[in-house]
Design a protein around this motif. Sequence first.
Motif: not given
Lengths: 833, 427
Positions: A344, A555, A538, A334, A544, A529-530, A560, A338, A532
């Motif tokens: 992502n 990030a 995300v 991950s 973040r 992808p969505d 993604g 990133r 973190l």
Amino acid sequence: MEQLVTIRIDGQDVAVPPGTTVLDAARRIGIEIPSLCYHEKLLPAGLCRLCLVEIEKMRGLQPACATTVRDGMVVHTDTAPVLHNRRMVLELLCTNHPLDCPVCDAAGDCRLQDYVFRYGRTDSRFIEPKRHKGKAIPLGPAVMLDQERCVLCQRCVRFGEEVLDDRQLAVFQRGAASRIGAFPGGAFDSPFSGNAAELCPVGALTDRIARFRARAWELKSTQSACSLCPVGCKIAMETRGGRLVRVRSVGLDVPGVGGWLCDLGRTGYGFLEHDERLRQPLVRRDGRLEPATWDEALGRVAEAIDRVVRESGADAFAALGSPRLTNEAAYLLSKFARVAIGTNNVACSPVQHLAPAQARPSDVANADCLLLYLGDPIEEAPIVELWIKQALRMGARLMVVHNHTIGLARRAHLSVLARPGSEALFLSVVLSEVGRSDASRVSEECWGLLGNLAPAQAASLIGCAPAASRQVADALLQAEHAVLLYGCGVGGPNDLALLQALATATGARLLGWSSGANGRGTADMGMCPDRLPGQGEVDSAAIRARCKGVWGVSAPRGAGLGPAALWPAVSAGRVRLLYIVGVDVFREVSEASAAADAAEKAELVVVQDAFLSATAAAADVVLPAAAPGEEEGTMTTLAGQLECLQAAVAPPGEARLHWAIIAELARRLGAQGQWDYASAQEVLAEAGLVVPTYGAVCGDGRWQGGDVRYDSDTRRLEAPAVKPRRGQGDLTLVTGPVLFDRDALAGRSAIAGRASDPCAWIHPSDAAARGISDGEAIIVSGDGELRLSARVTEDCPAGVLYVPEQLGPDNVHVLGTQDGAVLMVRVKPAMVE
Amino acid sequence: MGDKYLLRNVGVPDSFRLGVYRERGGYQSWIRVLQSMQPTEVIEVVKRSGLRGRGGAGFPAGMKWSFVPKGVYPRYLVCNADEGEPGTCKDRVLMEEDPHAVIEGIAIASFAIECHQSFVYVRGEFALSAERLEKAIAEARAAGFLGSNILGSGYDLEIVVHRGSGAYICGEETALLTSLEGERGNPRLKPPFPATEGLYRKPTVINNVETLANLPLIIERGPEWYTSMGTEKSPGVKLFALSGQVKQPGVYELPLGMPLRHLIYDCGGGTLADRPVKAIIPGGSSSPMLTAEHLDTTLDYEAIAAAGSMLGSGAVMVVTEGTCIVSVARRLAQFYAHEDCGQCIPGREGIAWVMRILERIEAGHGREEDLELLLDICDGLSGRSLCPMGDAAVGPVRSSILRFRDEYLAHIATGQCSEPVVVPIAH
């Protein structure tokens, strides 16, 4: 607090809770009372008579295993009659015992041997010819029986009766001719059979894989956890000379819910020495994969990433990771996407559908009401089946909702067989019934969506009895300790949202699993992808900020590409680089066909795996990685417990640990931030800073495992609906995992042979209509075609074709994806050529 | 031969039919209990009668009933009709010849313990007993003595006859219950005792056929009548099954407290060929042997115990001079080894070992030290097995060595029997 009971044993006082046996009370103060038949996890049987002790004011000798303490009891374990009895029982056992310790697997780890040395005679008074019984009898795929060594403690038989509620073993004949065996025509093939060998106090039942491979004292034991399914049982991996000999359970001698191990965990590590294990990096030269140095392989990957990202941007890169990866590998994958790349586009494949865990194993075992939704524990998370059976023994009510008949449905008090695609509608109706009983339990938003659901109308769409939803709702509302269980059949976020809403409305706890062993941990680590690391969206400012604080880099924004959206993007040339870690996307996932087609168009496919899988064979660069049993790290169990994985054996050849390869690649790219880690512990310590719930468990760098606490994480509910149909056909395809051939690991172990042959279940009426008889070869057509053998059974509802998912070149995924829709297929008998 | 009470109907034509039983006063006690007694009163009467269990243990019947925990229902009464101990054949006579007396007894006991479902567990080989009981139950039911709302009393009772499959061990009460539940008939660990957790884990009283057959008599004639017979601690009448080397083997009814000599010589007509008595097994094959010295010992629980044996089921087996005692012990050990369930180590390995040593001695390969070894194994069995089987197997073996050591030693020394077998016993 219960009042303790004080008893005196050999002059020492001990206070124990009421109900404790004399044997356990003695053990607490270090007084050993020998016993062969007593076991902490089984009911006292009083068969071996070794534990007889003298109790004042009681006539004769009493079995310490079956006598519970009473206040003021005075016990003697060292009087002449007690010692005479021990000596006599052991002498009796040895009369017809073969005394073959020199060639017995149990020698050095044998209760009979230990006791004879401690309490037995040194001479023999037995001069009659020994009685002979059967030797080397294969009871089943995992266990071998030697009837002459058997002391007939019946632990194995009682295990079947009491724990499995499935009698496959019994005592045959009687008196001195008594012997253990499987029923005529049957075999001891329970997926839990290996436990019987471990329960055996002597060398009568032995592990068929480990037989004759080591003496007990030569084995080196490594405590770890089994990462072959989401339960994450504690195991001891026993090795000799750097090779795995056998896997044993941990905690079998502790009363309570844990300690059992399924045969997948016990005998499923054969993949460690599989022929397709990768020993060195491979790179494609002139169309062929050839051995290369790590330097060359990584250099080629770094060069390609560098160039493509410069030309097309970071989103031209995508990573896919297996839900089997350790938390450390998932975290670094991950972070790699990133931080090192800036995208992502990092996803778990196959996709995992999980909500935060709210129950422990003991909550399931002690539940008074269980709702099992779209899961079949025996195939997906076997030990959960034993938790459920323990609850059933204690009188729990079990309700099963599924789209085909699973084994537990036969023991359920209520079983709802929903038409495929309508399962979530059933949950919606149950939720609306809860709201009708007590409006305060259901949120306004929820009521707005469900309030006008007509149960009778819904029942006809679902195909269940109109009263079923009411009964489920009532049972959940009346229960004090209800648990909602869900499994691999859960298809999407709305299923989870409904389960969460139902749990909240009824006060039940929610617990479930998805297909990957570490699906929960890899998601927590941000392999989405969505989301973190820390299960945060995300674009969530707080998350973040936390990531930036640790990573030193922000990030990327915006979700993604997940597996479903990824392959079209690859085909369209928007994604040019694929980094596939630990998953055989050509075989193991439902987008397998799309993946195989799209991968050809990618500029560079990098596969990092333990095997030369179908995907690896088509890759441009193949990086050899360690497999479970070879890697240190952690996994997060379905119940949210962090378990530590230890390396019992070294990876073969030049293979390296997943997390170390990812970190090395990042260093090659000259990525920003921290990429130097000395150990998996260091990686987890950093992950703990980004994911505070993990930091709370092991933030101090010590690595002990523990419970991960989850914040509430409610998903948005959608309006109830039946899933749309897709495809040309008249039978609805339903698939489900198979325990012994579920993925790349199990499929490469000898136990894959224990899975039934690739087959499709079909209802007798559907079979008759198509002229199909049981065992006949059939052709199933969806997007692609598949040849299987038909299993005609009423366990498959009419109108449905149930295909157990098995790995292999032609597996059910060739029929097409079932995401978001139910897939209709056609079935016909295979033509005789 | 004295008055007959338990055997009052035996020998009467069609004694097993309801009409004959009723003509001879049958079911009057049951009617009286239903019409005028409370369960506690019935228990009290039986307690006062001093009736002791006739299956072998001799435990006071009324006391046994009062161990049933208060307020726990349903409760079950099980009639133990698995009469399998070698030498014992008294219950069979009752079931075949007077099944209604047994049923009436079951009904009274069921009423006393507030049970509405009773079972009769009949030895598998007793086909006629099972058949007669089943027919009698049907007759009694048709006549309103069983079923629901019996004789308008509001009391319901059903009786089911269950046939065993030929395992001696199922006569042991917990094995009987396991078998009745449909499992293999293995003895269970006690506690829990059947009175608190028996059939289907519910309070269960298990009474012997003869014990139950006494109940109509005690209700009819009163406890004082019963205690006027027998001895103070062993009141009443008892059936004795006389077998072995006697002229007239058979089932005889005597008040408790009569001398062994009376049974053997007055009832049984003396020994075959008038040989002197050598050994007497007084209470079924599991009771320790007595000798000719004990002919004047009286047949009651206390006197036989004082002589070193037990009255057991009242099956008296007579062995005369001219019979090899090693052979007798060997044959009985074979029986117990054959019938052992195999669950516990002493029972499984111990009895088999005893049998093999005795077989070896009998075959002429004995050693002097075998006697101490046998006694030591007997100590290992006595009181240490899961159920009373260990003690049962030890009974004849240990007593034969203690009372006939010289004969054993001679057999070992010469390799053969000093007394050729004249008449074999206990097949």
